[in-house]
Each structure stands twice: as C-alpha cells, then as structure tokens.
Design a protein around this motif. Sequence first.
Motif, PDB file in Angstrom:
ATOM      1  N   UNK A 120       0.663  -1.019   0.182  1.00 50.58           N
ATOM      2  CA  UNK A 120       0.174  -0.195  -0.250  1.00 50.58           C
ATOM      3  C   UNK A 120       0.809   1.578  -0.434  1.00 50.58           C
ATOM      4  N   UNK A 121       1.924   0.852   0.576  1.00 53.53           N
ATOM      5  CA  UNK A 121       2.689   2.125   0.698  1.00 53.53           C
ATOM      6  C   UNK A 121       3.706   2.503  -0.661  1.00 53.53           C
ATOM      7  N   UNK A 122       3.474   2.059  -1.426  1.00 47.62           N
ATOM      8  CA  UNK A 122       3.472   2.227  -2.892  1.00 47.62           C
ATOM      9  C   UNK A 122       3.214   2.741  -3.907  1.00 47.62           C
ATOM     10  N   UNK A 123       1.895   2.470  -3.408  1.00 46.78           N
ATOM     11  CA  UNK A 123       1.056   2.655  -3.583  1.00 46.78           C
ATOM     12  C   UNK A 123      -0.209   3.969  -3.390  1.00 46.78           C
ATOM     13  N   UNK A 124       0.586   4.499  -1.751  1.00 41.28           N
ATOM     14  CA  UNK A 124       0.444   6.367  -2.205  1.00 41.28           C
ATOM     15  C   UNK A 124       1.555   6.988  -2.212  1.00 41.28           C
ATOM     16  N   UNK A 125       2.738   6.287  -2.398  1.00 38.88           N
ATOM     17  CA  UNK A 125       4.599   7.119  -3.668  1.00 38.88           C
ATOM     18  C   UNK A 125       3.261   7.427  -4.621  1.00 38.88           C
ATOM     19  N   UNK A 126       3.188   6.520  -5.872  1.00 38.45           N
ATOM     20  CA  UNK A 126       2.320   6.739  -6.570  1.00 38.45           C
ATOM     21  C   UNK A 126       1.962   8.290  -6.809  1.00 38.45           C
ATOM     22  N   UNK A 127       0.403   7.969  -5.205  1.00 41.91           N
ATOM     23  CA  UNK A 127      -0.568   9.218  -5.680  1.00 41.91           C
ATOM     24  C   UNK A 127       0.081  10.581  -5.036  1.00 41.91           C
ATOM     25  N   UNK A 128       0.930  10.786  -4.366  1.00 39.56           N
ATOM     26  CA  UNK A 128       1.862  11.661  -4.356  1.00 39.56           C
ATOM     27  C   UNK A 128       2.669  12.054  -5.301  1.00 39.56           C
ATOM     28  N   UNK A 129       3.218  11.069  -5.888  1.00 37.53           N
ATOM     29  CA  UNK A 129       3.528  11.565  -7.344  1.00 37.53           C
ATOM     30  C   UNK A 129       2.520  12.067  -8.313  1.00 37.53           C
ATOM     31  N   UNK A 130       1.084  11.439  -8.152  1.00 39.45           N
ATOM     32  CA  UNK A 130       0.313  12.200  -8.721  1.00 39.45           C
ATOM     33  C   UNK A 130      -0.013  13.502  -9.350  1.00 39.45           C
TER      34      UNK A 130
END
Length: 468
Positions: A10-20
């Motif tokens: 989930x941390x990886x998806x959160x990281x992608x969300x932050x990049x978005x």
Amino acid sequence: MRGKDLRVPIEEIERQREIMRLVRETDDRPQTYHIVTYGCQMNVQDSQKIAGMLEEMGLSYTDERESADFVIFNTCCVRDNAERRALGNVTWLNEIKKKNPKLLIGVCGCMIQQPQMADRILRQYPFIDLAFGTQNLYRFPELLRQLLSSRSRVVSVAQGDEFDSVPEGLPIRRVRHEQAFMTIMYGCNNFCTYCVVPLVRGRERSRKADMILSEAQELKNDGVREVMLLGQNVNSYGKDLNGEMSFPSLLRALDDTGIERIRFMTSHPKDLSQELIDVMAAGKHIMPHVHLPVQSGSDRILTAMNRHYTRAQYMGIIARLRTAMPEVGISTDIIVGFPGETDEDFEDTLSLVREARFDSAFTFVYSPRAGTKAAEMDCQIPPEISKARIEALIALQEEMTGRALESMIGKTVTVLVEGLSKRSENQVMGKCERGITVHFDGGESDMGSMIPVKITASRTNSLCGERI
Ligand code: SAH
Ligand code: SF4
C-alpha cells in the motif's frame, strides 16, 4: 508462488499517489490526453486505470488524437495484425509530432512486455517518449514524472520481482455509469501452444475476495447496475489463494451484494465445473451467458493446442449448461489454420459449430507468435488455405447466429440501455440477459434503465423489439 502475497504494498501505491499530486502541480505538464486501446477487455480496463491516473494528475481527456498533448497506445500482441496496426498508428503520429514538437507519445501494454521490445523501441522508434509494460502499470505516474522532469525518453519494462504483481487502489476512469469492468485475476498458467498471453501477462494471480467484494459494493453505491468480471481464465480464480475462495463461491458472494447484473469472461472449458453451472442457475443476478472458447472441433488439434479437453467433453459442458439454463447464451472463440490442421480437422470444427449452436463466435486465423511452441511446429498452414477456411467458418457461423436470433422472436427480455442506436435517432440499444444486443424505440432518458422488451425481429447480429 502459492501463499506468497503478491499485492503491491500500500505504501508503494501511496507513493504513486503522492507523485500524481506533484505532477498535477507542475506548470508545464501536458494538459490533455488521448488513449488508443487495442485488444481485449483486460486492456480496456488497463486504459481506464491509465486514464484515472492521468486525471488525478490534472490532465483532461480529449476525443481528438491530433490535438492532444499526450497520446498513449495501449497495445496487444495476441495476433500479428494487432501488433502491426498499433505500430502503424504510432508511426503515423510521428508525422503530427513534426508539426507539434510538444506532443508526447506513450506506448504500453502486451506488445511492449515482449522480450527485446524495449530495445526495439529505443532503436527503431526514437519518437516514442514513454514505454512501459503490463506489469509496471501502477508505476506510470513515476515514469511520467521522470519523463517530464528529465525531458528524455523513458522506457521501463518490468522484469524479476516486479513481474506478477497485484496492484490495488489505483484510480479508474469509467466511461459509462451503468456498467463496470472488474478484474478479478491477472495472468494465465495454461500455456496454450499458440498463445503469447502467459508470456506477457505473467502467471495466474487472484485478487483477494474481500477487495473484489468491497469494490463491487462501492460500484453498486455509485449506481453501477452491471459488472463484468475479467480474467483470462476466471474458472481457476482463487487457486493461488490457498483455496480461500473458488470462482463459484465468489460469484455467489457477489450475487448477494445485490448488483443487478453480473457477467464474467473468459471461461476455460477444462475448469468449468458443475458447481459453477449450479451457482449460475440458482443466482438471482448472474446473467445466463458464457463465453467458452472452443478453439477447434478436432481432438487432435485440441491436444496439439494443449487445451486439456476433448470435443466430447466440451459438448458435454454445453449440454449441462443448457439443461440447467434453457435460455443460456453461449459464445466462443475459434482458430483456423493451426499448424498441421488438415481438411478433416477443419471439417470437425465446422461440425462442432453446427452442433453447438453458438449465439456468436470470434474467429481467427492462426498467427505464429515468437516464444510459443506452435510457432516452432512443422506444417504451418499456407495463408490461402487458412483464408478459405475462415471464410467458410464465418459463413456457417452467420447462419447459426441467424437461427439463434430467430429463435428469440416472440420472447420477452430485459434490456439494460447502453446508448443510442447507431441506425436510428429514435432508437436505443443495450444487451438482454444472454448478452445479445437489442434495439427498440427510445431516447436519452432511457440511458442506464432496465426495460422489458418483446422481441419482434432479428437482424444479422442483433435483435429488434418493442418495449412493454
Ligand atoms: N484467455 C482467453 C482468451 C485469450 S486471447 C481464453 O483462453 O480463451 C483471445 C483469443 O485469441 C483466444 O481465445 C484465441 O482464440 C485467440 N488467439 C490467441 N492466440 C492466437 C494466435 N496466436 N493466433 C490466432 N488467434 C489467437
Ligand atoms: Fe492464452 Fe490459453 Fe491462457 Fe487463454 S487460456 S490466455 S488462450 S494461454
């Protein structure tokens, strides 16, 4: 792989969300996007995820490919012509790029996931700015940001640990309100000898049932009336989850959520159980339609294809489906010109098509794919023979479809309205329970409604009716 948790953390998806969020705040990012999708429903759903991510990054969709700032081609490689069409279109876009140097071109999907493709993109297609495969789609925001900040090409095709991932929680842009796709499993373990899918989509891995059920609930709350469950072989759903839940139990649980219509594809005949047939027949919301690719009517060819069922077993499943659900619609996929296919083998396919009475069939000329066993087989069939065979097959299936459609005249069905009919301004169209398109009088206000319709006539591939 059994028991290993393949979910992307989930941390990886959160990281992608932050990049978005970061891309959204970037001044000189592209403003509009267009996606061209080739291939199956799985690709359609991947494109919806890409669109969802792009919209989170602040881009908006445009219908016009020529005027978009960012055009993405989501490619297919299941047959040679799908690949050629995609590359032809990408090359054509390069001409537009000469007039608009700011245009960004992206390619992704199964074609890119093939071995050596990343190298080929780098060498032969210098105008492609961004390329990624099927397995690292969830890292798209990061790759796009890299492209925007470095202004140099980004080609990233996942290998090793990234392969066989199950990403959850990516945004999705759905095109229609009343219907939604829902991937329940990724990849395929079957290695049919002609097929490249296992090589580019990885091994079978199922999404956890609680994730699927909560997504279904959310969709229902959003007003979605019909879900289409997607997987290369949905009948083997759950086998990698230590038997936590099988496909029939998943269907039963989804039926209980109260989603009004549930469909699924694709079913592999070797894994379609009596339990599934019973669950379908007993379900309140499971639609009586099965897409059951047969591929060939010849046992010899079925063995060479590594399909793990015989013609008699296939016909047995059809008989059991029809006993349990007399109104079931069955559709199929058929390949002609598989290596070594004789006139006799092909006659077997024709006779199966006569016996099986499919509502419809997708018919394909065999296309050799690098890395598959069939591509190495002797006795590849000359194109002129395959052409004659596919023409004969299509003609026969048209006749069979005609008969199946005629048998519906006089019956009452319920249609979920999907859109305006292309043939007439005063008509709408949608699918009946068994998945056949029905046209009848109506307008904008009928969109997304379920309407009872009496069938009055049949056309080549669809039905006409009158609302009741
Ligand atoms: N997982 C699904 C569909 C996979 S691809 C299934 O197993 O049925 C969709 C269809 O494309 C297949 O059913 C098959 O009929 C066709 N296909 C796959 N590889 C092909 C090839 N190399 N040449 C021609 N048709 C092919
Ligand atoms: Fe390809 Fe066979 Fe898997 Fe379908 S079941 S995706 S045809 S290998």
